[in-house]
Scaffold this motif. Structure first.
Motif, mmCIF file in Angstrom:
data_model
loop_
_atom_site.group_PDB
_atom_site.id
_atom_site.type_symbol
_atom_site.label_atom_id
_atom_site.label_comp_id
_atom_site.label_asym_id
_atom_site.label_seq_id
_atom_site.Cartn_x
_atom_site.Cartn_y
_atom_site.Cartn_z
ATOM 1 N N MET A 137 26.895 34.434 42.203
ATOM 2 C CA MET A 137 28.335 34.277 42.356
ATOM 3 C C MET A 137 29.139 35.232 41.496
ATOM 4 O O MET A 137 30.255 35.622 41.871
ATOM 5 N N VAL A 138 28.625 35.593 40.333
ATOM 6 C CA VAL A 138 29.352 36.464 39.409
ATOM 7 C C VAL A 138 28.788 37.866 39.530
ATOM 8 O O VAL A 138 27.618 38.111 39.191
ATOM 9 N N SER A 139 29.598 38.767 40.057
ATOM 10 C CA SER A 139 29.147 40.145 40.201
ATOM 11 C C SER A 139 29.313 40.894 38.891
ATOM 12 O O SER A 139 30.090 40.501 38.007
ATOM 13 N N SER A 144 32.422 42.651 34.168
ATOM 14 C CA SER A 144 32.869 43.781 33.337
ATOM 15 C C SER A 144 34.380 43.769 33.194
ATOM 16 O O SER A 144 34.915 44.018 32.095
ATOM 17 N N ALA A 145 35.110 43.466 34.307
ATOM 18 C CA ALA A 145 36.568 43.427 34.237
ATOM 19 C C ALA A 145 37.043 42.307 33.338
ATOM 20 O O ALA A 145 37.996 42.468 32.563
ATOM 21 N N TYR A 155 41.302 37.680 37.163
ATOM 22 C CA TYR A 155 40.723 38.574 38.155
ATOM 23 C C TYR A 155 40.079 37.728 39.257
ATOM 24 O O TYR A 155 39.547 36.637 38.974
ATOM 25 N N SER A 156 40.145 38.238 40.488
ATOM 26 C CA SER A 156 39.584 37.495 41.622
ATOM 27 C C SER A 156 38.721 38.401 42.484
ATOM 28 O O SER A 156 38.888 39.630 42.497
ATOM 29 N N GLU A 186 33.972 33.325 28.838
ATOM 30 C CA GLU A 186 34.391 33.676 30.205
ATOM 31 C C GLU A 186 34.601 32.386 31.002
ATOM 32 O O GLU A 186 33.711 31.532 31.041
ATOM 33 N N LEU A 187 35.755 32.323 31.663
ATOM 34 C CA LEU A 187 36.039 31.175 32.511
ATOM 35 C C LEU A 187 36.011 31.631 33.977
ATOM 36 O O LEU A 187 36.833 32.446 34.405
ATOM 37 N N PHE A 188 35.040 31.120 34.720
ATOM 38 C CA PHE A 188 34.906 31.444 36.142
ATOM 39 C C PHE A 188 35.154 30.183 36.958
ATOM 40 O O PHE A 188 34.565 29.126 36.686
ATOM 41 N N VAL A 189 36.022 30.297 37.941
ATOM 42 C CA VAL A 189 36.335 29.189 38.843
ATOM 43 C C VAL A 189 36.084 29.658 40.277
ATOM 44 O O VAL A 189 36.646 30.676 40.718
#
Length: 539
Positions: A137-139, A144-145, A155-156, A186-189
């Motif tokens: 899911m996380v590229s 990096s961004a 960022y999306s 890092e917060l990924f949703v």
């Protein structure tokens, strides 16, 4: 479906395409309207998809920004706390704040991951929702961004979420959280966009069904319109065919005052005019034919009397003075010629009236040619022309009217003797399984191209001043052509000035059939003059 059936089906389809204006118009309308509906539907579908995705992405980014701010606020409130229990409570509060800030009909997945490569103790464990797969899911570009961000932006990135019934579209957002005493996280949703895809599928199905229905509606309308337009045209075509077949009383029904009605009235007016002119010409032709027939018949009685009296004078011409004897000879010659002319006029009147009937029987054309040659042999000897018959053998027998074919041969032989300049005259007879041909070839003065075009005209002669020994009336070749056509045959001519002429008669061997290719060339090769090039000139 085998190859033969497919070929037959394609043949019927092509025949229907060529013969039906209505079919071509309706199919062209369906194709063009289908293309237009496809282009417009694709444009609408793309626009709806883009708008749905853009609006959902903006909503997701806004929710992610709120979640980041709320989580960061929870961690900031716990900035002065140092024991692990308080960090656990802050982490739990941050999770609840993120949950309150993120709502998606398809569900959300959250992950708080410590940025790699930081110094210091780990005061808070990573938070990962069940079903969140970091590796897929996380590229690398998104990570990096996020890691390089220093302005607190969100960022999306679109992604596909694996599920039991296939993949669902989704969006993953990434941002950075500063945990006091714990470093950067890092917060990924992950937002599931199944609802957006469902809406888009519904819109696309609606567009497709509406487009198909619209195409069929356009096809039905075009069929109805074309039928209204083509029906009068079809009626006009059938009426014109019947007029051409001789049904001169046929007319197109006139309805209304539109363009088609104007066309029908104009067509009917033209038909009325043609009918009047044709009837006038037919009446004139009947009067002319009757006149010729009546005159010919009425002249026979005095002609018979004149011929009898002339014969008496002709038989006693030796007892007359020279001038009177010459007058008796001229009277006898011209009376015979006048009698032949009357016979030819009567024959032409029968052809013009359509009253000629064939009396066919199986006939050997070699024997017929021999009889015709024997009949004109004295005249040929008088002119110094040798008559030759070339018949290589074969079928020969054909169903013909022997009287008419003999008359054709005598006419052709008489012309050849008159214009043969005392040179040999060759008669060729040959046949195959479908046709029989007779050619009369002379090597006399020949004719020019202009003369060839008129040689079968009535009362026309190539050289009126030339002395003729056969007493021709100018109708012989015209009657010969009519006799050939009556047999469904062809009478053709080749001629060159100074090289002679060749008439070729081609007839079918069986009555009612077409002769096809002639068994003889034009002119045929007889070995007398091999320098002649066989160039055909038909009349």
């Amino acid at each position: 479906m085998n190859r033969l059936s497919l070929r037959l089906w394609l043949g019927r389809a092509l025949r229907a395409w060529r013969t039906s204006l209505q079919l071509r118009t309706v199919l062209a309308t369906i194709l063009l309207s289908g293309l237009a509906v496809t282009v417009i539907g694709g444009f609408i579908s793309t626009s709806v998809r883009s708008n749905l995705f853009d609006s959902r992405r903006d909503q997701v980014v806004a929710e992610s920004e709120r979640a980041t701010e709320n989580a960061q606020s929870e961690f900031s409130n716990a900035a002065e706390l140092s024991d692990s229990q308080d960090f656990d409570q802050a982490q739990s509060s941050a999770r609840e704040a993120i949950a309150r800030s993120t709502t998606s009909p398809g569900g959300t997945l959250v992950a708080m991951l410590r940025v790699a490569g930081q110094d210091g103790p780990v005061v808070m464990q990573n938070l990962v929702s069940r079903g969140f797969d970091e590796s897929t899911m996380v590229s690398a570009a998104l990570r990096s961004a996020v890691d390089a961000d220093s302005r607190g932006e969100v960022y999306s990135q679109p992604l596909s979420i694996a599920g039991e019934e296939g993949g669902d579209p989704g969006i993953i957002t990434g941002s950075v959280l500063d945990v006091p005493g714990g470093g950067r996280y890092e917060l990924f949703v992950v937002y599931n966009l199944r609802d957006v895809q469902t809406t888009l599928d519904f819109v696309q199905r609606t567009i497709a069904i509406g487009g198909i229905a619209l195409v069929f509606l356009i096809a039905a309308v075009s069929y109805a319109v074309v039928r209204l337009v083509v029906r009068p045209v079809r009626v006009a075509a059938l009426t014109s065919q019947r007029l051409a077949a001789g049904e001169l009383d046929q007319r197109i029904p006139v309805r209304g005052d539109d363009v088609l009605a104007t066309l029908a009235r104009s067509f009917n007016g033209m038909a009325d005019s043609m009918q009047r002119q044709i009837r006038q010409l037919a009446d004139l032709s009947r009067v002319q034919q009757r006149f010729v027939s009546d005159v010919s018949h009425e002249l026979r009685t005095p002609l018979t009397t004149i011929r009898l009296a002339g014969s008496v004078l002709y038989d006693q011409r030796d007892d007359f003075p020279p001038a009177t004897a010459r007058a008796a000879e001229l009277l006898h010659t011209q009376t015979e010629r006048f009698e032949v002319l009357l016979g030819d006029l009567l024959e032409m009147s029968r052809y013009d009236a359509g009253a000629v009937q064939l009396e066919t029987e199986p006939t050997n054309l070699v024997r017929l040619a021999e009889d015709a040659i024997e009949a004109v042999q004295p005249l040929a000897l008088e002119r110094g022309s040798e008559l030759r018959l070339v018949a290589p053998g074969g079928y020969f027998e054909a169903d013909v009217d022997s009287r008419r074919i003999r008359r054709i041969l005598q006419n052709l032989l008489g012309n050849a003797i008159d214009h043969g300049e005392g040179l040999p005259i060759v008669v060729h007879v040959d046949s195959d399984k479908d046709a029989v041909a007779i050619a009369v070839r002379d090597y006399g003065i020949g004719m020019s191209a202009e003369e060839v075009e008129r040689v079968f005209d009535r009362f026309w002669r190539a050289d009126p001043s030339r002395q003729r020994r056969t007493g021709g009336t100018g109708l012989g070749l015209a009657i010969a052509l009519e006799d050939a056509v009556l047999h469904a045959g062809r009478l053709e001519l080749w001629s060159r000035v100074g090289e002679g002429s060749c008439f070729r008669l081609t007839l079918p061997r069986r009555r009612g059939e077409e002769p096809g290719e002639s068994p003889l060339g034009l002119p045929p090769d007889d070995g007398l003059d091999t320098t002649l090039a066989p160039t055909e000139a038909d009349s």
